[in-house]
Each structure stands twice: as structure tokens, then as C-alpha cells.
Design an enzyme around this catalytic site. Sequence first.
Site, PDB file in Angstrom:
ATOM      1  N   MET A  19       0.852  -1.189   0.000  1.00 21.19           N
ATOM      2  CA  MET A  19       0.000   0.000   0.000  1.00 21.19           C
ATOM      3  C   MET A  19       0.882   1.231   0.000  1.00 21.19           C
ATOM      4  O   MET A  19       1.790   1.362   0.839  1.00 21.19           O
ATOM      5  CB  MET A  19      -0.931  -0.001   1.218  1.00 21.19           C
ATOM      6  CG  MET A  19      -1.977  -1.089   1.195  1.00 21.19           C
ATOM      7  SD  MET A  19      -3.032  -1.130   2.687  1.00 21.19           S
ATOM      8  CE  MET A  19      -1.935  -1.993   3.830  1.00 21.19           C
ATOM      9  N   GLN A  72       6.681  -5.280  -4.930  1.00 19.69           N
ATOM     10  CA  GLN A  72       5.706  -5.260  -6.013  1.00 19.69           C
ATOM     11  C   GLN A  72       6.160  -4.264  -7.072  1.00 19.69           C
ATOM     12  O   GLN A  72       6.521  -3.130  -6.767  1.00 19.69           O
ATOM     13  CB  GLN A  72       4.308  -4.881  -5.528  1.00 19.69           C
ATOM     14  CG  GLN A  72       3.272  -5.024  -6.639  1.00 19.69           C
ATOM     15  CD  GLN A  72       1.871  -4.688  -6.207  1.00 19.69           C
ATOM     16  OE1 GLN A  72       1.528  -3.525  -6.056  1.00 19.69           O
ATOM     17  NE2 GLN A  72       1.039  -5.707  -6.014  1.00 19.69           N
ATOM     18  N   CYS A 103      -4.247  -2.016 -10.110  1.00 15.84           N
ATOM     19  CA  CYS A 103      -4.496  -0.635  -9.707  1.00 15.84           C
ATOM     20  C   CYS A 103      -5.705  -0.052 -10.458  1.00 15.84           C
ATOM     21  O   CYS A 103      -5.758  -0.096 -11.686  1.00 15.84           O
ATOM     22  CB  CYS A 103      -3.273   0.222  -9.973  1.00 15.84           C
ATOM     23  SG  CYS A 103      -3.488   1.937  -9.460  1.00 15.84           S
ATOM     24  N   LYS A 145      -0.634  -9.870  -9.332  1.00 17.15           N
ATOM     25  CA  LYS A 145      -1.841  -9.399  -8.661  1.00 17.15           C
ATOM     26  C   LYS A 145      -2.763  -8.797  -9.721  1.00 17.15           C
ATOM     27  O   LYS A 145      -2.325  -8.016 -10.561  1.00 17.15           O
ATOM     28  CB  LYS A 145      -1.477  -8.338  -7.619  1.00 17.15           C
ATOM     29  CG  LYS A 145      -2.640  -7.552  -7.012  1.00 17.15           C
ATOM     30  CD  LYS A 145      -3.347  -8.339  -5.932  1.00 17.15           C
ATOM     31  CE  LYS A 145      -4.439  -7.490  -5.271  1.00 17.15           C
ATOM     32  NZ  LYS A 145      -3.905  -6.388  -4.449  1.00 17.15           N
ATOM     33  N   ASN A 206      -8.028 -11.954  -2.186  1.00 16.12           N
ATOM     34  CA  ASN A 206      -7.893 -10.602  -1.646  1.00 16.12           C
ATOM     35  C   ASN A 206      -9.250  -9.902  -1.701  1.00 16.12           C
ATOM     36  O   ASN A 206      -9.955  -9.989  -2.700  1.00 16.12           O
ATOM     37  CB  ASN A 206      -6.855  -9.834  -2.479  1.00 16.12           C
ATOM     38  CG  ASN A 206      -6.649  -8.398  -2.025  1.00 16.12           C
ATOM     39  OD1 ASN A 206      -6.438  -7.513  -2.832  1.00 16.12           O
ATOM     40  ND2 ASN A 206      -6.696  -8.142  -0.733  1.00 16.12           N
ATOM     41  N   GLY A 230      -4.952  -6.196   3.010  1.00 12.64           N
ATOM     42  CA  GLY A 230      -4.589  -4.801   2.814  1.00 12.64           C
ATOM     43  C   GLY A 230      -5.206  -3.911   3.869  1.00 12.64           C
ATOM     44  O   GLY A 230      -4.712  -3.797   4.985  1.00 12.64           O
TER      45      GLY A 230
END
Length: 374
Positions: A19, A72, A103, A145, A206, A230
Site C-alpha cells: 500500500m 511489487q 491498480c 496481482k 484478496n 490490505g
Amino acid sequence: MPLTLGPLTVPVPVVLAPMAGITNAAYRRLCAEQGAGLYVCEMITSRGLVERDSTTLKMLVFDDLETTRSVQLYGTDPSYVGKATEILCGEYGVHHVDLNFGCPVPKVTRKGGGGALPWKRGLLGEILSSAVAAAAPYGVPVTMKTRKGLDEDHLTYLDAGRIAQESGIVAVALHGRTVAQSYSGQADWEAIARLVAHVDIPVLGNGDIWEASDALRMVEQTGAAGVVVGRGCLGRPWLFRDLAAAFGGEKVRTLPTLGEVRSMMRRHAELLSRHMGEERGCKEFRKHVSWYLKGFRAGGRLRHSLALVDSLAALDVLFDDLDPDEPFPVTELGAPRGRQGSPRERVVLPEGWLEDTDGTSLRLTEDADETTGG
């Protein structure tokens, strides 16, 4: 069961989601002190790393006790992603690279990056293969991801999972929301289950893991090999203690008093100061205050003062005004934390993006200083 990512074994199948502005070296250590898992550095851009952007390099800091270095990487150009992966493995001794295709931020998707990129199946395969090839000589596993897709009419996750497997990716993390949803609404755990059935590599789930019991329920319902956490840990690093206990077969739910929360806050500020210097570390700590105190009775004036703190000494003085015996607000258990927002009417994409699902040889321009996540 431990989580196996190629040659890397994670004792507890729990991953801290990267994050922006949160998962720096200090916070990763704080969480790691609570329970074993994989703790991922803030997302960095491949172009920023290759071009030695100063902001990017400052983010690549690891704690002395960080035995498994995980980063990441964001990228839209196979060449940049490959070169950046090699730098991470060869120069920074990274043990795990995760590629971000989740994203949802408009400034990223309008350039074809993040959650928009998997629509271009050919380009996605080129990027994944480039990273895997660059990491292979170092024996470093690469994961991916992603999200369900652009929106419910333009889903990509099943194709993305297949392409990932064919490209040598060792695991896929799926955020059970579309780009259009961003962080709003409810995560679709059934999509995670469908991806589990669709590929032969591990799938990590997730979305909407607020308590350890949520993580167990997700694994039981979806067959996921592990979970990515997260927003659920914002202001609650002890969640990783609960997660480690839960996956170890223990029934544990940490309900710290305000005094115990205060000690955790002090430890967080101390670690930030150690890595960044006291003044900057305390300024970085400010954003965490509201998350730590969520649901507690601490007054507005005190919260305001804590949000302006600039030294550890000042922090200690303000902490004296917190009631150490105040119990944890159980009404906050299971409640969403962090940003949620509203779903978007449309996803911002490059002109003509939806007309072609291949994108092979397409070269997109990525910003060197992109710092969002997904």
C-alpha cells in the site's frame, strides 16, 4: 499449510498487500513482529527503477531483520519490467517479485496500466514472460496481482490466470472486485473460487478480510492457497498475530486495551523514526493515528494534536492523555477500514482500448514515479 511460491516457502499463508505510503520498511517490520507471513514493499515502477529515479530508490529500503525481501513492481513495457526485475534480483537481493495489474486509479488506467492492462492478453503475456525470464537466473519466484476485470461486462481474470500460468508465474492474487468498483461494494469471493478451479498454480484471495475468521472463511469457501490482507490491517498490525494463530488452528481474537494500542503506536513511530529520522518519521506516523484510534473515545482535540506530532517526546506527552484501561471497541470488529469510495460509472481507458484484446508489441508510456497500488 504453508504457502509455496516456487522455491520460496511462507510459513503462514498470509501476504501483506503493498500500500502506497503505508507498507514501508517500518510498517513491514511492525507487522512481521506480530506473525509470520510475507510482507511486500510499496509498489515501485519499473521505469523509475531502471532510470534510477531518486524517489523510487528511496522506497527500496529494507529493515535489518527483513529476511525475505518482497517487492511489487508496476510496469507496462516488457523491456522495462524485465530490466527492473533483474535489478531487483541482482542488486537488491530480492527474494520475491510481484507484478501489479490491479491498480484502479484513473491516472493509471487511462494509460493502459494497472487493472486496465490485462484486457490486452498478448501484452500481458509479454510482460509476465519478460519478468520471469529475468528472475530465473536468480531463482526468484514471480507472482501476479490482478482484479476481476474492467467491469462486469469486461472480465479478464480467467484469461489472465491462464496466461500467468503459461508464462511461468508461480501464483496469482485476485482482488475480487473490478476496476470500476475500485474499493467499493463487496468482494466477489466466488470469482476467486472460479479462478482456483481454472488454473493449476496457487491462487491468493484478496478483498474484505477484516478479521482472521474472514481469512479462514475465504480459504474454506474458495480453495485459495492463502490470503492477501490490505486495508484490514490499517491501525491493526496485530491482525497478523490473529491470522497466524487462526491458520495454526487456534481460536484467537486480539482485543487490545487502549494502553496496548498506545504501545503499538509508539513502536510504530519509533520504527519510522529509525528508518527516516525522527521528524520525518513522526510526520509519516500522523496518517496512522485515526486508524489506530478508530472507535475509541479519544477526543477531537487530542486526535488533532496527535495528527500534528513532530517528535517522539511530543508523542509521549500526548499519549499520557489516553486512558490505558479503555477496552477495545468491539463494534469495530469486522467493519471496513480505509478508503472505500463509490463505484465509477466508467473506467478511464486509452482511446480505442476495448477494440483489441491482444496488444502484442504495444508499447505504453509509464510514469517513472507512479506510487499507487491496487
